[in-house]
Design a protein around this motif. Structure first.
Motif, mmCIF file in Angstrom:
data_model
loop_
_atom_site.group_PDB
_atom_site.id
_atom_site.type_symbol
_atom_site.label_atom_id
_atom_site.label_comp_id
_atom_site.label_asym_id
_atom_site.label_seq_id
_atom_site.Cartn_x
_atom_site.Cartn_y
_atom_site.Cartn_z
ATOM 1 N N ARG A 283 -4.437 17.357 -11.126
ATOM 2 C CA ARG A 283 -4.162 17.518 -9.454
ATOM 3 C C ARG A 283 -3.905 16.243 -9.187
ATOM 4 N NH1 ARG A 283 -8.474 17.109 -5.213
ATOM 5 N NH2 ARG A 283 -7.789 18.699 -3.683
ATOM 6 N N PRO A 284 -2.588 16.059 -9.198
ATOM 7 C CA PRO A 284 -2.012 14.570 -8.779
ATOM 8 C C PRO A 284 -2.169 14.112 -7.333
ATOM 9 C CG PRO A 284 -0.200 16.281 -9.161
ATOM 10 C CD PRO A 284 -1.344 16.832 -9.552
ATOM 11 N N GLY A 285 -2.671 13.290 -7.059
ATOM 12 C CA GLY A 285 -2.874 12.819 -5.450
ATOM 13 C C GLY A 285 -2.091 12.104 -5.181
ATOM 14 N N GLU A 286 -2.358 11.327 -3.829
ATOM 15 C CA GLU A 286 -1.494 10.442 -3.156
ATOM 16 C C GLU A 286 -1.001 9.197 -3.986
ATOM 17 O OE1 GLU A 286 -1.503 7.932 0.785
ATOM 18 O OE2 GLU A 286 -3.145 9.161 0.296
ATOM 19 N N ALA A 287 -1.922 8.639 -4.755
ATOM 20 C CA ALA A 287 -1.406 7.536 -5.825
ATOM 21 C C ALA A 287 -0.511 7.876 -6.814
ATOM 22 C CB ALA A 287 -2.669 6.683 -6.159
ATOM 23 N N GLN A 288 -0.866 9.090 -7.339
ATOM 24 C CA GLN A 288 -0.078 9.324 -8.704
ATOM 25 C C GLN A 288 1.358 9.845 -8.165
ATOM 26 O OE1 GLN A 288 -3.074 10.629 -8.274
ATOM 27 N NE2 GLN A 288 -3.944 9.219 -9.638
ATOM 28 N N ILE A 289 1.590 10.669 -6.780
ATOM 29 C CA ILE A 289 2.817 10.712 -6.473
ATOM 30 C C ILE A 289 3.601 9.983 -5.944
ATOM 31 C CG2 ILE A 289 3.859 12.378 -4.729
ATOM 32 C CD1 ILE A 289 2.732 14.101 -7.115
ATOM 33 N N SER A 290 2.891 8.802 -5.254
ATOM 34 C CA SER A 290 3.535 7.646 -4.893
ATOM 35 C C SER A 290 4.329 6.843 -6.156
ATOM 36 C CB SER A 290 2.517 6.413 -4.264
ATOM 37 O OG SER A 290 2.098 7.131 -2.891
ATOM 38 N N ARG A 291 3.604 6.647 -6.984
ATOM 39 C CA ARG A 291 4.242 6.288 -8.302
ATOM 40 C C ARG A 291 5.404 7.049 -8.689
ATOM 41 N NH1 ARG A 291 4.973 1.452 -10.676
ATOM 42 N NH2 ARG A 291 4.514 1.616 -12.997
ATOM 43 N N LEU A 292 5.032 8.277 -8.735
ATOM 44 C CA LEU A 292 6.247 9.271 -9.288
ATOM 45 C C LEU A 292 7.511 8.957 -8.285
ATOM 46 C CD1 LEU A 292 7.650 11.493 -10.578
ATOM 47 C CD2 LEU A 292 6.317 13.299 -9.199
ATOM 48 N N THR A 293 7.303 8.937 -6.909
ATOM 49 C CA THR A 293 8.559 8.563 -6.088
ATOM 50 C C THR A 293 9.301 7.363 -6.621
ATOM 51 O OG1 THR A 293 7.128 7.514 -4.579
ATOM 52 C CG2 THR A 293 7.368 9.854 -4.234
ATOM 53 N N PRO B 88 -3.133 21.866 -6.325
ATOM 54 C CA PRO B 88 -2.278 20.711 -5.538
ATOM 55 C C PRO B 88 -2.953 20.140 -4.540
ATOM 56 C CG PRO B 88 -1.235 23.191 -5.735
ATOM 57 C CD PRO B 88 -2.358 23.189 -6.273
ATOM 58 N N ASP B 89 -2.694 18.775 -4.574
ATOM 59 C CA ASP B 89 -3.407 18.197 -3.584
ATOM 60 C C ASP B 89 -2.477 17.674 -2.392
ATOM 61 O OD1 ASP B 89 -5.697 15.742 -3.250
ATOM 62 O OD2 ASP B 89 -3.629 14.813 -2.539
ATOM 63 N N ALA B 90 -3.108 18.202 -1.157
ATOM 64 C CA ALA B 90 -2.498 17.994 0.106
ATOM 65 C C ALA B 90 -1.837 16.821 0.511
ATOM 66 C CB ALA B 90 -3.392 18.573 1.210
ATOM 67 N N LEU C 238 5.077 13.444 -1.312
ATOM 68 C CA LEU C 238 6.439 13.820 -1.769
ATOM 69 C C LEU C 238 7.519 14.306 -0.774
ATOM 70 C CD1 LEU C 238 7.931 14.189 -4.511
ATOM 71 C CD2 LEU C 238 6.859 16.649 -4.669
ATOM 72 N N VAL C 239 7.058 14.984 0.227
ATOM 73 C CA VAL C 239 7.706 15.364 1.157
ATOM 74 C C VAL C 239 8.356 14.161 2.110
ATOM 75 C CG1 VAL C 239 8.012 16.694 3.505
ATOM 76 C CG2 VAL C 239 6.549 17.627 1.393
ATOM 77 N N LYS C 240 7.406 13.362 2.436
ATOM 78 C CA LYS C 240 7.923 12.247 3.204
ATOM 79 C C LYS C 240 8.733 11.342 2.351
ATOM 80 C CE LYS C 240 3.390 11.706 6.036
ATOM 81 N NZ LYS C 240 2.542 10.789 6.087
ATOM 82 N N TYR C 241 8.724 11.448 1.159
ATOM 83 C CA TYR C 241 9.709 10.515 0.486
ATOM 84 C C TYR C 241 11.050 11.411 0.198
ATOM 85 C CZ TYR C 241 12.178 9.103 -3.872
ATOM 86 O OH TYR C 241 13.246 8.665 -4.805
ATOM 87 N N MET C 242 11.071 12.750 0.013
ATOM 88 C CA MET C 242 12.379 13.731 -0.071
ATOM 89 C C MET C 242 13.010 13.595 1.294
ATOM 90 S SD MET C 242 12.895 14.248 -3.165
ATOM 91 C CE MET C 242 14.065 15.472 -2.848
ATOM 92 N N ALA C 243 12.434 13.984 2.270
ATOM 93 C CA ALA C 243 13.046 14.354 3.668
ATOM 94 C C ALA C 243 14.261 13.428 3.959
ATOM 95 C CB ALA C 243 12.120 14.349 4.528
ATOM 96 N N PRO C 244 13.918 12.050 4.070
ATOM 97 C CA PRO C 244 15.062 11.199 4.453
ATOM 98 C C PRO C 244 16.012 11.100 3.387
ATOM 99 C CG PRO C 244 12.993 9.938 3.912
ATOM 100 C CD PRO C 244 12.674 11.438 3.853
ATOM 101 N N ARG C 245 15.805 11.353 2.122
ATOM 102 C CA ARG C 245 16.852 11.068 0.931
ATOM 103 C C ARG C 245 17.462 12.373 0.430
ATOM 104 N NH1 ARG C 245 12.155 7.946 0.561
ATOM 105 N NH2 ARG C 245 12.442 5.720 0.363
ATOM 106 N N ILE C 246 17.154 13.268 1.010
ATOM 107 C CA ILE C 246 17.803 14.612 0.284
ATOM 108 C C ILE C 246 19.328 14.626 0.282
ATOM 109 C CG2 ILE C 246 17.972 16.093 2.621
ATOM 110 C CD1 ILE C 246 16.590 17.177 -0.805
#
Length: 276
Positions: free
Chosen positions: A45-55, A80-82, A88-96
């Motif tokens: 259940r990857p949360g905010e900290a884990q996904i931030s690291r992934l980005t 999935p953690d909201a 992830l959405v905030k990271y991808m949206a401006p970089r798509i």
């Protein structure tokens, strides 16, 4: 030709020289098998900290990276953690548009059930200009990405072992759990499960004994873990949850759940939702 991947010496090292290597974070593993194929696996259940690291790691796929195909393996995501998804959405949206310069196509391997519906909905939140498609089977996903089956099988096996090692779980139990999660609502026949795992019934039983466990014990573990994800992420009634995980009755389900967790399903749901 895909080749074996080796561990990178930290994030900076991986970002500078990713080809033929992988980087492990909490709840994820990013890999680059060759200049034209890479991807990442997420679990739990990857949360905010884990996904931030992934980005931070995902930057490795941007220019000057060579054009490549990408595999996102989310089969092992339990719930999935909201907040994590939002990051992830905030990271991808401006970089798509930047990713569109290097990613030729991307395959998503989704988990089963509600988790799969949530994960599969990511592409409705971030629209890409490169082809994307969701799969239940990673081998089919690799085929769609244009990878020959023998090479894909070898790479997927290696990645599976790496992920199991990070989770502290043997590849045998990890594969058994994966198969069981897709069949909880079916009539489970040990011989069929073993065949899907590429071995005989006797071999599976022997290897489970050597691991200090049994088929029934692992089945019960998968049933309760799946139930916990449903209890946490849906408003389904207990009878519906019981049926979803293959329990014949609510009484059987409640007894099994209490045996493995020490509390009733309703008490567990109330406590964890309050905590959230």
């Amino acid at each position: 030709m895909l080749r074996a991947v080796q561990s990178a010496d930290g994030l900076d090292d991986y970002l500078q020289n990713p080809i033929g290597r992988y980087f492990v974070g909490e709840s994820f593993l990013h890999w680059y098998a060759s200049p034209d194929v890479c991807g990442f696996t997420v679990w739990g259940r990857p949360g905010e900290a884990q996904i931030s690291r992934l980005t931070q790691v995902l930057n490795v796929e941007l220019a000057p990276a060579a054009p490549h195909v990408s595999l996102v393996d989310a089969r092992r995501v339990e719930s999935p953690d909201a907040n994590g998804l939002s990051v992830l959405v905030k990271y991808m949206a401006p970089r798509i548009s930047d990713f569109s310069q290097t990613v030729r196509r991307q395959a998503l391997v989704r988990p089963e059930g509600i988790a799969g519906a949530v994960v599969g909905g990511f592409y409705s939140l971030v629209s890409s200009s490169y082809p994307t498609r969701a799969f239940a089977d990673p081998l089919e996903a690799m085929g769609w990405l244009g990878r020959p089956e023998p090479e894909a099988r070898t790479l997927l096996l290696e990645l599976n072992e790496l992920v199991m090692r990070q989770q502290g779980q043997s590849p045998l139990l990890g594969e058994l759990h994966r198969v069981l999660r897709t069949r909880l609502c079916d009539e489970l026949v040990l011989a069929d499960i073993a065949r899907e795992m590429g071995m005989s019934e006797r071999t599976l039983q022997r290897r489970l004994r050597e691991s200090g466990t049994s088929f029934q014990a692992e089945l019960n573990t998968v049933q309760v873990r799946t139930a916990q994800a449903l209890l946490l992420n849906s408003d389904a009634k207990l009878t519906a949850v019981a049926a979803e995980v293959g329990c014949a009755s609510l009484q059987h389900f409640s007894s099994l759940f209490r045996k493995l967790t020490g509390e009733s399903p309703s008490a567990w749901r109330a406590r964890h939702r309050q905590g959230s």
